[in-house]
Design a protein around this motif. Structure first.
Motif, PDB file in Angstrom:
ATOM      1  N   ARG A 260       0.838  -1.196   0.000  1.00 11.30           N
ATOM      2  CA  ARG A 260       0.000   0.000   0.000  1.00 11.30           C
ATOM      3  C   ARG A 260       0.877   1.251   0.000  1.00 11.30           C
ATOM      4  O   ARG A 260       1.940   1.282   0.605  1.00 11.30           O
TER       5      ARG A 260
ATOM      6  N   ASP B 108      -3.580  -8.463   9.249  1.00 10.68           N
ATOM      7  CA  ASP B 108      -2.566  -7.413   9.249  1.00 10.68           C
ATOM      8  C   ASP B 108      -1.731  -7.514  10.523  1.00 10.68           C
ATOM      9  O   ASP B 108      -2.208  -7.215  11.616  1.00 10.68           O
TER      10      ASP B 108
ATOM     11  N   ARG C 113      -8.117   0.137  -1.417  1.00  8.14           N
ATOM     12  CA  ARG C 113      -7.264  -0.654  -0.528  1.00  8.14           C
ATOM     13  C   ARG C 113      -7.724  -0.536   0.921  1.00  8.14           C
ATOM     14  O   ARG C 113      -7.691  -1.509   1.673  1.00  8.14           O
ATOM     15  N   GLU C 114      -8.132   0.662   1.324  1.00  5.68           N
ATOM     16  CA  GLU C 114      -8.612   0.848   2.689  1.00  5.68           C
ATOM     17  C   GLU C 114      -9.878   0.035   2.942  1.00  5.68           C
ATOM     18  O   GLU C 114     -10.009  -0.621   3.977  1.00  5.68           O
TER      19      GLU C 114
ATOM     20  N   ARG D 225      -9.077  -3.635   3.142  1.00  5.21           N
ATOM     21  CA  ARG D 225      -8.343  -3.913   4.380  1.00  5.21           C
ATOM     22  C   ARG D 225      -9.297  -4.009   5.567  1.00  5.21           C
ATOM     23  O   ARG D 225      -9.181  -4.922   6.394  1.00  5.21           O
TER      24      ARG D 225
END
Length: 496
Positions: free
Chosen positions: A112, A177, A141-142, A145
């Motif tokens: 990222r 993560d 991407r956020e 995630r």
């Protein structure tokens, strides 16, 4: 606190310009392209993306350090030995990226980009203006995630469905993560119970208090610098127990006050009201344990005090029932007073939570809500609002379409349209409402095959079977993949 004015120009312009959109519409990926991606998934596992020049550069293998992998992979996904052929044609360079299903080395640098100067906009500082259609890559991407944080909440519950607040130390959350650490599990308690005879016959179904999510905080300093702040995440799963289903159907509105047992009411439309069942799950205390509301507020206050003086964000994310609870949490945290900590919600397939007055209160308190909605999912339309009365939507909406996916059948059933993994898959492939599904999406479809095998197009199922794909030991109704199992302890690696 970073101001919205400090946003880099790359975030201010659309993620997909008009010329690119026209080009994509002309060169829309075909079935051959997506079948080619499956070939890369199973045969060229270790390849990296070739350069975007006219003459393709040689593909170099990914180097892996000898460390414990972030997620375990089935043996058939281990990288094949030997060289990998470079992509031949320019069209394949655009649509047959071998990184489509390739995992990033778990101990390598973050895939990222740096969002330190832009995170406020990505988390709704200006209502996500100009970032949703087309969808900005950093925002995509956020969202993906935070969807994986919700997936970890499901994993924790399925590993310990009988967990109780007294077993908090034994709860294990399979975080995707590693930069985050779980600080507290969260439990929700139903205000209703099964009749005594049914409770004796099915003690598991009669359990009123269940593990519903967790609180985690980013502790990796490199990731804190990349994100521009220290992120506190509150992740919540969807409905999993009998008593939670019982609460879901209690659609009467109750005042959004501290009185958890307030009687349903439809009068006085100017007062904030929420769905009775959601409010009960949020505010009901268990036997010797606090309510979900008390758990969240206490834990967040402790973390804010611990990191006092730092720039901190609070991100609440959830799916289905968890999406409704996420809005209630954001409303309370945003109105808690004290230091003005930004509160954002990323919800997936969430139902309506309250009336118009409640929605206005949430927004007035500064909570930013982004609802990710599949156009063919019925849950976001519940509870119904006849004539536009009673219930109202909160925040902004990112509308997806499961029929846009080249892998899912156009007649995918209601379960698939509401499935969390299907939601994450759709987000990862979404460019804009006027563009086809992006063929260079990086998220593996293995988990989609595992969860929704009966709703994946037969073309791709047959291709997977022909290549002797062996997924996790899982029952896929209507699909021959159900007979090709590997040990259930296997965890599929997904990237974004």
């Amino acid at each position: 606190m970073t101001s919205a004015a400090a946003v880099p120009t790359s975030l201010l312009r659309p993620a997909v310009n008009t010329a690119h959109a026209a080009r994509v519409s002309v060169l829309a990926p075909t079935n051959k392209a997506h079948l080619g991606n499956l070939e890369h998934l199973f045969r060229n596992r270790g390849a990296v993306e070739s350069t975007a020049t006219a003459a393709a550069a040689p593909v170099q293998p990914v180097r892996r350090r000898r460390q414990a992998p972030l997620l375990r992979l089935p043996s058939f996904l281990k990288r094949a030995r030997g060289d990998v052929a470079a992509i031949a044609t320019q069209e394949e360079q655009v649509y047959l990226s071998p990184r489509l299903f390739q995992p990033v080395p778990p101990d390598g640098p973050s895939p990222r980009g740096d969002i330190a100067a832009a995170w406020q906009r990505l988390h709704g500082a200006d209502g996500w203006r100009g970032l949703l259609d087309p969808l900005h890559p950093d925002l995509r991407r956020e969202i993906v995630r935070y969807g994986e944080f919700v997936d970890a909440a499901y994993g924790a519950f399925l590993a310990r469905p009988d967990a109780a607040p007294g077993d908090a130390d034994a709860v294990r959350v399979p975080l995707h993560d590693p930069a985050y650490r779980v600080t507290a599990p969260l439990f929700a308690t139903s205000s209703v119970g099964l009749p005594s005879l049914l409770a004796l016959a099915a003690p598991c179904a009669a359990q009123r208090t269940s593990l519903v999510g967790y609180v985690a905080v980013c502790e990796n300093q490199d990731e804190v610098r990349r994100m521009g702040r220290r992120d506190i995440v509150i992740a919540l799963r969807g409905t999993c127990t009998v008593l939670e289903w019982a609460e879901n159907v209690r659609a009467g509105l109750v005042p959004a006050t501290e009185a958890a047992d307030a009687a349903p009411s439809t009068g006085d439309a100017s007062a904030p009201k929420v769905e009775c069942g959601f409010w009960n799950l949020y505010k009901t205390a268990g036997d010797g344990s606090p309510s979900l509301s008390e758990m969240v507020v206490s834990e967040v206050r402790m973390l804010l005090k611990k990191y006092e003086g730092e720039e901190v964000s609070i991100t609440v994310t959830g799916h289905s029932l968890g999406a409704a609870l996420a809005v209630l949490i954001a409303d309370e945290l945003a109105g808690d007073g004290g230091a003005p900590t930004p509160v954002a919600v990323f919800s997936f397939g969430g139902p309506r939570v309250g009336n118009r007055a409640f929605a206005e209160r949430v927004e007035a308190r500064g909570a930013r809500v982004l609802r990710v909605v599949n156009a063919h999912d019925v849950v976001p339309h519940l509870p119904p609002r006849p004539g536009g009365r009673w219930y109202a939507d909160v925040g902004r909406e990112l509308r997806l379409d499961s029929r846009a996916s080249p892998y899912l059948r156009p007649d995918a059933d209601a379960g698939c349209c509401h499935d969390l993994e299907a939601y994450i898959h759709l987000v990862d492939g979404f460019l804009s409402s006027h563009c086809p599904f992006r063929a260079n999406a990086k998220r593996s479809i293995l988990r989609l095959l595992k969860n929704q095998g009966a709703n994946v197009k037969q073309l791709y199922i047959s291709k997977a079977v022909d290549m002797r794909v062996r997924l996790d030991a899982v029952d896929m109704p209507g699909s021959p993949l159900g007979r090709l199992g590997t040990p259930p302890s296997t965890v599929l690696e997904c990237v974004h």
